[in-house]
Each structure stands twice: as structure tokens, then as C-alpha cells.
Design an enzyme around this catalytic site. Structure first.
Site, PDB file in Angstrom:
ATOM      1  N   ARG A   1      20.188  27.993  30.443  1.00  0.00           N
ATOM      2  CA  ARG A   1      20.110  28.224  31.870  1.00  0.00           C
ATOM      3  C   ARG A   1      20.816  29.302  32.421  1.00  0.00           C
ATOM      4  O   ARG A   1      21.608  29.736  31.462  1.00  0.00           O
ATOM      5  CB  ARG A   1      20.132  26.731  32.584  1.00  0.00           C
ATOM      6  N   GLY A   2      20.547  29.633  33.715  1.00  0.00           N
ATOM      7  CA  GLY A   2      21.372  30.876  34.162  1.00  0.00           C
ATOM      8  C   GLY A   2      20.353  32.238  33.894  1.00  0.00           C
ATOM      9  O   GLY A   2      19.764  32.228  32.873  1.00  0.00           O
ATOM     10  N   ALA A   3      20.309  32.673  34.980  1.00  0.00           N
ATOM     11  CA  ALA A   3      19.495  33.801  35.109  1.00  0.00           C
ATOM     12  C   ALA A   3      19.461  34.764  34.026  1.00  0.00           C
ATOM     13  O   ALA A   3      18.409  35.031  33.458  1.00  0.00           O
ATOM     14  CB  ALA A   3      19.615  34.693  36.547  1.00  0.00           C
TER      15      ALA A   3
ATOM     16  N   ARG B   1      10.296  28.623  34.506  1.00  0.00           N
ATOM     17  CA  ARG B   1      11.176  28.528  35.410  1.00  0.00           C
ATOM     18  C   ARG B   1      10.826  29.760  36.505  1.00  0.00           C
ATOM     19  O   ARG B   1      11.007  30.977  36.083  1.00  0.00           O
ATOM     20  CB  ARG B   1      12.586  28.525  35.126  1.00  0.00           C
TER      21      ARG B   1
ATOM     22  N   GLN C   1      26.179  21.512  36.600  1.00  0.00           N
ATOM     23  CA  GLN C   1      26.565  22.695  35.584  1.00  0.00           C
ATOM     24  C   GLN C   1      28.027  23.045  36.172  1.00  0.00           C
ATOM     25  O   GLN C   1      28.725  23.541  35.097  1.00  0.00           O
ATOM     26  CB  GLN C   1      25.768  23.855  36.132  1.00  0.00           C
TER      27      GLN C   1
ATOM     28  N   ASP D   1      20.184  33.989  41.253  1.00  0.00           N
ATOM     29  CA  ASP D   1      18.980  33.854  40.552  1.00  0.00           C
ATOM     30  C   ASP D   1      17.785  34.948  40.859  1.00  0.00           C
ATOM     31  O   ASP D   1      17.059  35.544  40.266  1.00  0.00           O
ATOM     32  CB  ASP D   1      18.367  32.527  40.587  1.00  0.00           C
TER      33      ASP D   1
ATOM     34  N   ASN E   1      19.996  31.016  44.898  1.00  0.00           N
ATOM     35  CA  ASN E   1      21.024  30.759  43.932  1.00  0.00           C
ATOM     36  C   ASN E   1      21.131  29.265  43.863  1.00  0.00           C
ATOM     37  O   ASN E   1      20.484  28.555  44.603  1.00  0.00           O
ATOM     38  CB  ASN E   1      22.435  31.215  44.157  1.00  0.00           C
ATOM     39  N   LYS E   2      21.619  28.306  43.073  1.00  0.00           N
ATOM     40  CA  LYS E   2      21.776  27.153  42.805  1.00  0.00           C
ATOM     41  C   LYS E   2      21.836  26.283  44.188  1.00  0.00           C
ATOM     42  O   LYS E   2      22.617  26.919  44.949  1.00  0.00           O
ATOM     43  CB  LYS E   2      22.935  26.686  41.809  1.00  0.00           C
TER      44      LYS E   2
HETATM   45  O1  MRU Z   1      19.260  25.834  37.090  1.00  0.00           O
HETATM   46  P1  MRU Z   1      20.402  26.937  36.503  1.00  0.00           P
HETATM   47  O2  MRU Z   1      21.478  26.240  35.994  1.00  0.00           O
HETATM   48  O3  MRU Z   1      19.491  27.803  35.558  1.00  0.00           O
HETATM   49  O4  MRU Z   1      20.923  27.787  37.760  1.00  0.00           O
HETATM   50  C1  MRU Z   1      21.856  28.630  37.567  1.00  0.00           C
HETATM   51  C2  MRU Z   1      22.507  29.323  38.680  1.00  0.00           C
HETATM   52  O5  MRU Z   1      22.015  28.994  39.857  1.00  0.00           O
HETATM   53  C3  MRU Z   1      23.315  30.466  38.397  1.00  0.00           C
HETATM   54  O6  MRU Z   1      24.308  30.571  39.529  1.00  0.00           O
HETATM   55  C4  MRU Z   1      22.622  31.858  38.409  1.00  0.00           C
HETATM   56  O7  MRU Z   1      21.538  31.774  37.586  1.00  0.00           O
HETATM   57  C5  MRU Z   1      23.573  32.878  38.039  1.00  0.00           C
HETATM   58  S1  MRU Z   1      24.049  32.942  36.379  1.00  0.00           S
HETATM   59  C6  MRU Z   1      24.826  34.252  35.750  1.00  0.00           C
END
Ligand code: MRU
Length: 346
Positions: free
Chosen positions: A47-49, A90, A197, A238, A248-249
Site C-alpha cells: 500500500r502507499g501511493a 484502488r 498504518q 495519494d 491522503n489517508k
Molecule cells: O491506504 P494506504 O495505506 O495505501 O494509504 C496510504 C497513504 O495514505 C499515504 O499517506 C500515501 O499513499 C502517501 S505514501 C508515500
């Protein structure tokens, strides 16, 4: 100083550390076909963009290896189907479609090559996307660490570190770069319900990098800010709309409002692949709604009564007016974002 291998390509397999099991178990899964990679993205093995962008590119390369057709048209049709499967996993992080679009463009650019050579090109492009992400993280760290001073205490939300990228991370990349410059930091990590996370991943990787990290629950940030314990906030993103609104999250917006109330700078660190100039503002960004079980349960334990109504939006949008600066690998955008993001990403 990259000590975590989040995603790798090895012997025509994609290897990922299973982030659902961290921090208690360090297990690496190997994927041999694109459907496995799509499943891993959907169910958050990775996960993470930026990391899911790299995973999607590798998924396309892996998928191409299994295509046994003779003409470009047939090959490309199959590639488009593979991309569709990966893109459907996603919706919020634009890096995913950005990566699959690059893979499609490679196909079209080399349509005259023999199919086997085209597959090779796709593999090379996926590796190139991975290398670029490692490099972007380094540059983001380089541009970002100047905003942090020795002795700063910094709050971060979710995980925007090594585990969310192919490199050192975006928001956490800035913290690692500041630390490498000799600045001593105290880092507060929001636990980041529902999937934790922050508590599971950010705390784990900051510890692994020898950083001083304190985990707080999401509802503690305001009180800490009021007591003067947090000097700066830095998060990842994201998707960033043309006007500087940031997806973002979930919970990032709350932190940004609190930071504004307490006059604390709020920084966003992200590669330019996260900027989506086709979205005028944050209201156009699709927000993923995930399974209600993520809210009703904490690590497999049910915490809510049966049949209660649940909402589980996985991301929120922080309006540009609450953002101090956006740190990218091409430089730093400050307000007015509309003009300055176009210069960086246009
Ligand atoms: O749902 P996730 O864990 O994929 O969400 C991740 C985030 O919101 C991060 O802050 C974002 O992707 C930036 S990662 C460098």
C-alpha cells in the site's frame, strides 16, 4: 539508507513484504501472475501511493510474460485487460493509473517490435519506474529536510515511508534526510485507524532506522499541539489536485485543521506522479470506501455491536489553504499552488 525491501522483481516474480503482518511478522510473498499482484494491492499486502504504482507496473510486466499471442493488436488488447484489472484495485492514489498508462505508452511506442522483445521493454519500464521512485524519494528528502530544525518534534499520519514507496519514503524520506544531516528529531506517529498504518508500519520502520518515535492514538494530536509538543506536521499524499487540494489517508484533514488552529506548518511530501492536473480540485478525486469490517474489527477482534451502521472512507481531502508547502522531487511548491504545481508537473 534504504534497509527495507518493500517490492522487488526477482527471477520473473514480484516479491513483496506482507504489510498486513507487520510489525509482528516479516514475511515476503512471491507473485507469479498479475492477478496475484492485483489481489495484493487490493488487500493491502502492499500500500502507499508510489509503492502501488511500482507494483502495478511490475504487475503489467508480469502479466505480459503470460501472453501467448502473435500479433501486436492481440497483445495490446490483453495488456489493456491486465491494466483494467490492476486499475480497479484502488481508486484514490493516482500513481497506479499513472504507472499503467506508462506501460501502455511503451507498448504503443514499440508496436513494431517482435512480441518477445516488447515484453522485455515492459520489464525494463517497470524497473525504470522503480528506479525513478527511489531517486524521487532521495530528492524529496533533499528538498524537504531544510524545513526541519535540530530538536524539532514532528507529527506524521499513516505511513509515507520506505513501506509506501520503492525508496526511503516521501514524508518519512524527509525525516530520514534531516536525521542524516545530523538533526535530532522527535517523531509522533498517529496510529491511523482503521488499519493502523501509523502504529504498525511507521513505528516499525522508524525504529528500524534508529529514529526516536512515539505512537499516539488519532484523537491525541490536538492536545499535544496545544501543549506545544508538536512543531511541524509532514504527511504524504495519494492524489494532489491542480489547486493544491490533497487526498491522503482518512484523518489527515483533521490533523491539518488542528495544525492550522495551532499555527503549526503542515507539509505534504509527494512525487510529481501524485499530482493530477486533470482534477481541478479535491471534490473531483475519487475516495475509496473500504470494507466495514476494517472498522467493526481491530486485528480480527470485533469491537462493535452486530449490525451497527458503518462508514469507512479510506481517504479525505485537505483543502489547499491548510497546506504550507508541497515538497516534490522537482522542487517545492508554495501557494499559489494552482500556478506553482503547474510549473512543477505541467
Ligand atoms: O491506504 P494506504 O495505506 O495505501 O494509504 C496510504 C497513504 O495514505 C499515504 O499517506 C500515501 O499513499 C502517501 S505514501 C508515500
Amino acid at each position: 539508507m534504504q534497509i527495507i525491501k518493500t517490492i522487488q522483481w526477482k527471477d520473473d516474480k514480484v516479491i513483496m513484504i506482507d504489510q498486513r503482518r507487520l510489525p509482528l511478522q516479516e514475511i515476503y510473498n512471491a507473485y507469479e501472475d498479475y492477478k496475484g499482484v492485483a489481489d495484493a494491492i487490493k488487500h493491502m499486502v502492499i500500500r502507499g501511493a508510489p509503492a502501488i504504482g511500482v507494483a502495478a507496473a511490475m504487475g503489467v510486466a508480469l502479466g505480459s510474460l503470460g501472453i501467448g499471442v502473435k500479433t501486436f493488436d492481440e497483445f495490446y488488447k490483453r495488456i489493456l485487460r491486465i491494466c483494467e484489472t490492476l486499475e480497479a484495485t484502488r481508486p484514490t492514489a493516482v500513481n497506479l493509473a499513472w504507472a499503467t498508462n506508462r506501460m501502455k505508452a511503451v507498448c504503443l511506442l514499440h508496436k513494431d517490435l517482435p512480441i518477445e522483445q516488447l515484453k522485455q521493454r515492459l520489464k525494463e519500464e517497470a524497473m525504470q519506474i522503480q528506479r525513478e521512485d527511489i531517486d524521487s524519494c532521495k530528492k524529496i528528502g533533499g528538498f524537504g529536510h531544510v524545513f526541519l530544525e535540530n530538536g524539532d518534534s514532528v507529527l506524521t499520519h499513516c505511513n509515507a515511508g520506505s513501506l509506501a514507496t520503492a525508496g526511503a519514503g516521501t514524508a518519512l524520506g524527509v525525516l530520514y534526510a534531516a536525521s542524516a544531516e545530523g538533526k535530532v528529531l522527535t517523531v509522533y506517529a498517529d496510529e491511523t485507524r482503521p488499519l493502523l498504518q501509523g502504529a504498525r508500519l511507521t513505528a516499525w520502520e522508524l525504529q528500524k532506522h534508529g529514529m526516536n518515535v512515539t505512537v499516539i492514538t488519532d484523537n491525541m494530536a490536538g492536545a499535544l499541539m496545544k501543549d506545544g509538543l508538536i512543531k511541524k506536521v509532514i504527511v504524504g499524499a495519494d492524489r494532489i489536485a491542480a489547486n493544491g487540494d490533497i487526498a491522503n489517508k482518512i484523518g489527515t484533514y483533521t490533523v491539518a485543521v488542528l495544525a492550522s488552529r495551532h499555527k503549526i506548518p503542515f507539509y505534504v511530501a509527494a512525487p510529481t506522479s501524485t499530482i493530477d492536473l486533470t482534477k481541478k480540485n479535491g471534490s473531483e478525486i475519487p475516495i475509496e470506501e473500504r470494507d466495514s469490517k476494517e472498522v467493526t474489527h481491530v486485528l480480527q477482534h470485533q469491537i462493535t455491536p452486530d449490525y451497527v451502521n458503518i462508514r469507512n472512507p479510506s481517504f479525505d481531502v485537505t483543502p489547499a489553504e491548510l497546506v504550507t508547502a508541497i515538497i516534490t522531487e522537482k522542487g517545492v511548491a508554495e501557494p499559489p499552488f494552482e500556478k506553482n504545481l503547474k510549473i512543477l508537473a505541467g
